[in-house]
Design a protein around this motif. Structure first.
Motif, PDB file in Angstrom:
ATOM      1  N   GLY A  25       0.852  -1.185   0.000  1.00  0.00           N
ATOM      2  CA  GLY A  25       0.000   0.000   0.000  1.00  0.00           C
ATOM      3  C   GLY A  25       0.884   1.230   0.000  1.00  0.00           C
ATOM      4  N   ASN A  59       0.454   5.824   0.506  1.00  0.00           N
ATOM      5  CA  ASN A  59      -0.532   6.867   0.798  1.00  0.00           C
ATOM      6  C   ASN A  59      -1.059   7.508  -0.478  1.00  0.00           C
ATOM      7  OD1 ASN A  59       2.141   7.958   0.731  1.00  0.00           O
ATOM      8  ND2 ASN A  59       1.453   9.835   1.701  1.00  0.00           N
ATOM      9  N   GLN A  60      -2.348   7.802  -0.440  1.00  0.00           N
ATOM     10  CA  GLN A  60      -3.054   8.355  -1.592  1.00  0.00           C
ATOM     11  C   GLN A  60      -3.746   9.627  -1.137  1.00  0.00           C
ATOM     12  OE1 GLN A  60      -2.739   6.763  -4.618  1.00  0.00           O
ATOM     13  NE2 GLN A  60      -1.441   5.275  -3.543  1.00  0.00           N
ATOM     14  N   LEU A 117      -5.819   8.665   2.064  1.00  0.00           N
ATOM     15  CA  LEU A 117      -5.645   7.555   3.018  1.00  0.00           C
ATOM     16  C   LEU A 117      -4.164   7.237   3.194  1.00  0.00           C
ATOM     17  CD1 LEU A 117      -7.615   5.789   4.684  1.00  0.00           C
ATOM     18  CD2 LEU A 117      -7.298   4.008   2.970  1.00  0.00           C
ATOM     19  N   CYS A 118      -3.810   6.828   4.405  1.00  0.00           N
ATOM     20  CA  CYS A 118      -2.427   6.454   4.727  1.00  0.00           C
ATOM     21  C   CYS A 118      -2.033   5.149   4.042  1.00  0.00           C
ATOM     22  CB  CYS A 118      -2.279   6.241   6.227  1.00  0.00           C
ATOM     23  SG  CYS A 118      -2.449   7.709   7.224  1.00  0.00           S
ATOM     24  N   ALA A 119      -0.730   4.973   3.914  1.00  0.00           N
ATOM     25  CA  ALA A 119      -0.173   3.758   3.310  1.00  0.00           C
ATOM     26  C   ALA A 119      -0.600   2.500   4.063  1.00  0.00           C
ATOM     27  CB  ALA A 119       1.346   3.858   3.314  1.00  0.00           C
ATOM     28  N   ARG A 177      -3.219   1.845   5.893  1.00  0.00           N
ATOM     29  CA  ARG A 177      -4.599   1.408   5.684  1.00  0.00           C
ATOM     30  C   ARG A 177      -4.844   0.961   4.246  1.00  0.00           C
ATOM     31  NH1 ARG A 177      -7.903   6.115   8.262  1.00  0.00           N
ATOM     32  NH2 ARG A 177      -5.838   7.094   8.350  1.00  0.00           N
ATOM     33  N   THR A 178      -4.174   1.560   3.266  1.00  0.00           N
ATOM     34  CA  THR A 178      -4.375   1.060   1.890  1.00  0.00           C
ATOM     35  C   THR A 178      -3.860  -0.373   1.798  1.00  0.00           C
ATOM     36  OG1 THR A 178      -2.312   1.917   0.955  1.00  0.00           O
ATOM     37  CG2 THR A 178      -4.211   3.378   0.855  1.00  0.00           C
ATOM     38  N   PHE A 221      -6.311  -2.743   3.975  1.00  0.00           N
ATOM     39  CA  PHE A 221      -7.633  -2.900   3.350  1.00  0.00           C
ATOM     40  C   PHE A 221      -7.515  -3.665   2.020  1.00  0.00           C
ATOM     41  CE2 PHE A 221      -9.195   1.198   5.659  1.00  0.00           C
ATOM     42  CZ  PHE A 221      -9.460   0.478   6.807  1.00  0.00           C
ATOM     43  N   ALA A 222      -6.475  -3.394   1.257  1.00  0.00           N
ATOM     44  CA  ALA A 222      -6.286  -4.129  -0.008  1.00  0.00           C
ATOM     45  C   ALA A 222      -6.080  -5.616   0.283  1.00  0.00           C
ATOM     46  CB  ALA A 222      -5.101  -3.569  -0.784  1.00  0.00           C
ATOM     47  N   CYS A 271      -4.494   4.543  11.903  1.00  0.00           N
ATOM     48  CA  CYS A 271      -3.958   3.284  11.362  1.00  0.00           C
ATOM     49  C   CYS A 271      -3.729   2.273  12.488  1.00  0.00           C
ATOM     50  CB  CYS A 271      -2.672   3.532  10.587  1.00  0.00           C
ATOM     51  SG  CYS A 271      -2.963   4.374   9.022  1.00  0.00           S
TER      52      CYS A 271
END
Ligand code: THU
Length: 159
Positions: free
Chosen positions: A59, A61-62, A71-73, A75-76, A79-80, A114
């Motif tokens: 992941g 950050n986006q 979103l933070c790295a 959590r991406t 969640f992915a 996170c």
């Protein structure tokens, strides 16, 4: 009055002291910093999770012009991983970050939101998530998010 002291353990490592698997996960998190979309903060965070089936999911950050929509790295990545492998516990999470000068010298630590999401993973699978915090000077490993989130709130607290 009673004073309560909480005991938190953090291990400090150099990259070559870690297992091959952990080094691979850290390298994946470093590579993932290149996947960040951080046009506003110019702070590029990469995360990589190792699942129980051995797979690595990354992941980064986006960010968004409407700031809270980003979103933070961490959590991406989490969640992915859960969206793609909904039955696979997360064993380890590695985090790395860089700014426009390069990779951070000191280990980066996950934000409060996170930490709460990682706690949910521990609670969901009833097993700890190891956390590897990368810095070029040193790496911290933590055996459970509970060490980063004392007095934490989980589902059980509601019953
Ligand atoms: N950020 C992360 O991705 N992870 C962290 O642990 C801290 C902060 C991101 C959010 C935002 O895109 C940028 O870094 C600056 O806060």
């Amino acid at each position: 009055m009673k004073k309560i002291n909480l005991d938190i353990t953090i291990h400090e490592w150099q990259l070559e002291e870690l297992s091959v698997e952990d080094q691979e996960l850290i390298r994946a998190s470093i590579d993932a910093t290149n996947h960040a979309y951080a046009n506003y903060s110019h702070f590029y965070v990469g995360a990589a999770v190792r699942l129980a089936n051995g797979k690595i999911v990354i992941g980064a950050n986006q960010e968004n012009a409407a700031f809270p929509s980003g979103l933070c790295a961490e959590r991406t990545a989490v969640f992915a991983a859960q969206a793609n492998f909904p039955k696979e516990p997360i064993l380890t999470l590695a985090i790395a970050a860089k700014n426009d000068k390069g990779l951070l010298a000191e280990p980066i630590t996950p934000c409060g939101a996170c930490r709460q999401v990682i706690l949910e993973i521990e609670d969901r699978y009833r097993q700890p998530v190891r956390i590897l915090l990368y810095g070029t000077n040193k790496i911290y490993s933590i055996d459970s998010i509970k060490d980063l989130l004392p007095l934490s709130f989980i589902d059980e607290n509601m019953h």
